[in-house]
Write a protein that holds these residues in place. Structure first.
Motif, PDB file in Angstrom:
ATOM      1  N   GLY A 136       0.795  -1.228   0.000  1.00  0.00           N
ATOM      2  CA  GLY A 136       0.000   0.000   0.000  1.00  0.00           C
ATOM      3  C   GLY A 136       0.822   1.268   0.000  1.00  0.00           C
ATOM      4  O   GLY A 136       0.340   2.327   0.418  1.00  0.00           O
ATOM      5  N   PHE A 137       2.050   1.191  -0.472  1.00  0.00           N
ATOM      6  CA  PHE A 137       2.930   2.363  -0.570  1.00  0.00           C
ATOM      7  C   PHE A 137       3.378   2.535  -2.032  1.00  0.00           C
ATOM      8  O   PHE A 137       4.507   2.195  -2.385  1.00  0.00           O
ATOM      9  N   PRO A 138       2.498   3.068  -2.875  1.00  0.00           N
ATOM     10  CA  PRO A 138       2.832   3.162  -4.301  1.00  0.00           C
ATOM     11  C   PRO A 138       3.712   4.364  -4.664  1.00  0.00           C
ATOM     12  O   PRO A 138       4.306   4.378  -5.736  1.00  0.00           O
ATOM     13  N   GLN A 139       3.791   5.385  -3.810  1.00  0.00           N
ATOM     14  CA  GLN A 139       4.557   6.587  -4.141  1.00  0.00           C
ATOM     15  C   GLN A 139       5.980   6.444  -3.606  1.00  0.00           C
ATOM     16  O   GLN A 139       6.260   6.788  -2.470  1.00  0.00           O
ATOM     17  N   LEU A 140       6.856   5.953  -4.439  1.00  0.00           N
ATOM     18  CA  LEU A 140       8.235   5.699  -4.038  1.00  0.00           C
ATOM     19  C   LEU A 140       9.160   6.659  -4.781  1.00  0.00           C
ATOM     20  O   LEU A 140       9.075   6.788  -5.989  1.00  0.00           O
ATOM     21  N   LYS A 141      10.012   7.343  -4.041  1.00  0.00           N
ATOM     22  CA  LYS A 141      10.982   8.257  -4.637  1.00  0.00           C
ATOM     23  C   LYS A 141      12.385   7.801  -4.270  1.00  0.00           C
ATOM     24  O   LYS A 141      12.637   7.431  -3.127  1.00  0.00           O
ATOM     25  N   LEU A 142      13.274   7.871  -5.261  1.00  0.00           N
ATOM     26  CA  LEU A 142      14.665   7.494  -5.027  1.00  0.00           C
ATOM     27  C   LEU A 142      15.450   8.714  -4.572  1.00  0.00           C
ATOM     28  O   LEU A 142      15.311   9.798  -5.143  1.00  0.00           O
ATOM     29  N   VAL A 143      16.274   8.536  -3.571  1.00  0.00           N
ATOM     30  CA  VAL A 143      17.118   9.612  -3.056  1.00  0.00           C
ATOM     31  C   VAL A 143      18.415   9.637  -3.854  1.00  0.00           C
ATOM     32  O   VAL A 143      19.045   8.598  -4.042  1.00  0.00           O
ATOM     33  N   THR A 144      18.788  10.821  -4.350  1.00  0.00           N
ATOM     34  CA  THR A 144      20.007  10.964  -5.137  1.00  0.00           C
ATOM     35  C   THR A 144      20.826  12.134  -4.610  1.00  0.00           C
ATOM     36  O   THR A 144      20.323  12.985  -3.880  1.00  0.00           O
ATOM     37  N   LEU A 145      22.078  12.181  -5.015  1.00  0.00           N
ATOM     38  CA  LEU A 145      22.918  13.334  -4.730  1.00  0.00           C
ATOM     39  C   LEU A 145      22.778  14.313  -5.886  1.00  0.00           C
ATOM     40  O   LEU A 145      22.686  13.904  -7.040  1.00  0.00           O
ATOM     41  N   VAL A 146      22.787  15.584  -5.585  1.00  0.00           N
ATOM     42  CA  VAL A 146      22.614  16.596  -6.618  1.00  0.00           C
ATOM     43  C   VAL A 146      23.976  17.101  -7.066  1.00  0.00           C
ATOM     44  O   VAL A 146      24.817  17.467  -6.243  1.00  0.00           O
ATOM     45  N   GLY A 147      24.167  17.094  -8.389  1.00  0.00           N
ATOM     46  CA  GLY A 147      25.320  17.752  -8.972  1.00  0.00           C
ATOM     47  C   GLY A 147      26.644  17.051  -8.893  1.00  0.00           C
ATOM     48  O   GLY A 147      27.675  17.687  -9.001  1.00  0.00           O
ATOM     49  N   GLU A 148      26.694  15.794  -8.703  1.00  0.00           N
ATOM     50  CA  GLU A 148      27.986  15.095  -8.710  1.00  0.00           C
ATOM     51  C   GLU A 148      28.068  14.181  -9.903  1.00  0.00           C
ATOM     52  O   GLU A 148      27.165  13.705 -10.435  1.00  0.00           O
TER      53      GLU A 148
END
Length: 165
Positions: free
Chosen positions: A153-165
């Motif tokens: 029941g958790f369809p909204q999954l976002k991946l964590v990334t580093l910005v600008g590397e």
């Protein structure tokens, strides 16, 4: 009578001293730059797991409040709590469902428990997850986490990334 000479310091009465503020201005400039760089407008603080190498991205969107899951080459964790072991870039057979090899039983049980106990929180109600995953893991391993999370029941999954590397 003795004749004493009165001590007269050699200071001009109307003179002012000059204050050198160059070094103080430099110090405040450095402090201002430091504070601007460390100031975050995001409500959510994400601290990457030790030993986890996040992928890079050009995205500038801020993270939202969600359940934090981390997947490294050694373990699957929810908010620093170890849920399942990862060995050779895959989950152990006892953690997977026999009939469905994409289904991670301990992850489903933990997410189901969170959904039942924290149903008053908006991010749990909407089914949001922030996934920190090592960039060296194969997509098949990530797919198992995403599949199990959507089944719980958790369809909204976002991946964590580093910005600008």
């Amino acid at each position: 009578m003795s004749r004493r000479r009165r001590y007269d310091p050699n200071i001009k009465k109307n003179s002012t001293f000059a204050l050198n503020i160059t070094s103080m201005t430099d110090m405040f400039t450095i402090l201002l730059v430091f504070l601007l760089q460390t100031y975050s407008t995001s409500d959510v603080q994400i601290i990457p797991e030790t030993g986890l190498r996040l992928p890079s991205s050009a995205s500038q969107s801020n993270p939202v409040e969600a359940i934090k899951i981390s997947l490294s080459g050694e373990a699957l964790k929810i908010d620093q709590t170890k849920i399942a072991d990862v060995k050779n870039e895959d989950f152990l057979p006892q953690d997977l469902e026999e009939k469905d090899s994409n289904f991670i039983k301990p992850l489903f049980e933990e997410l189901d428990k969170l959904a039942k106990n924290s149903s008053d929180k908006a991010h749990v109600k909407e089914g949001r997850i922030l996934l920190q995953a090592d960039k060296e893991l194969p997509y098949a391993t990530l797919r198992k986490v995403m599949y199990t999370a959507s089944m719980a029941g958790f369809p909204q999954l976002k991946l964590v990334t580093l910005v600008g590397e």
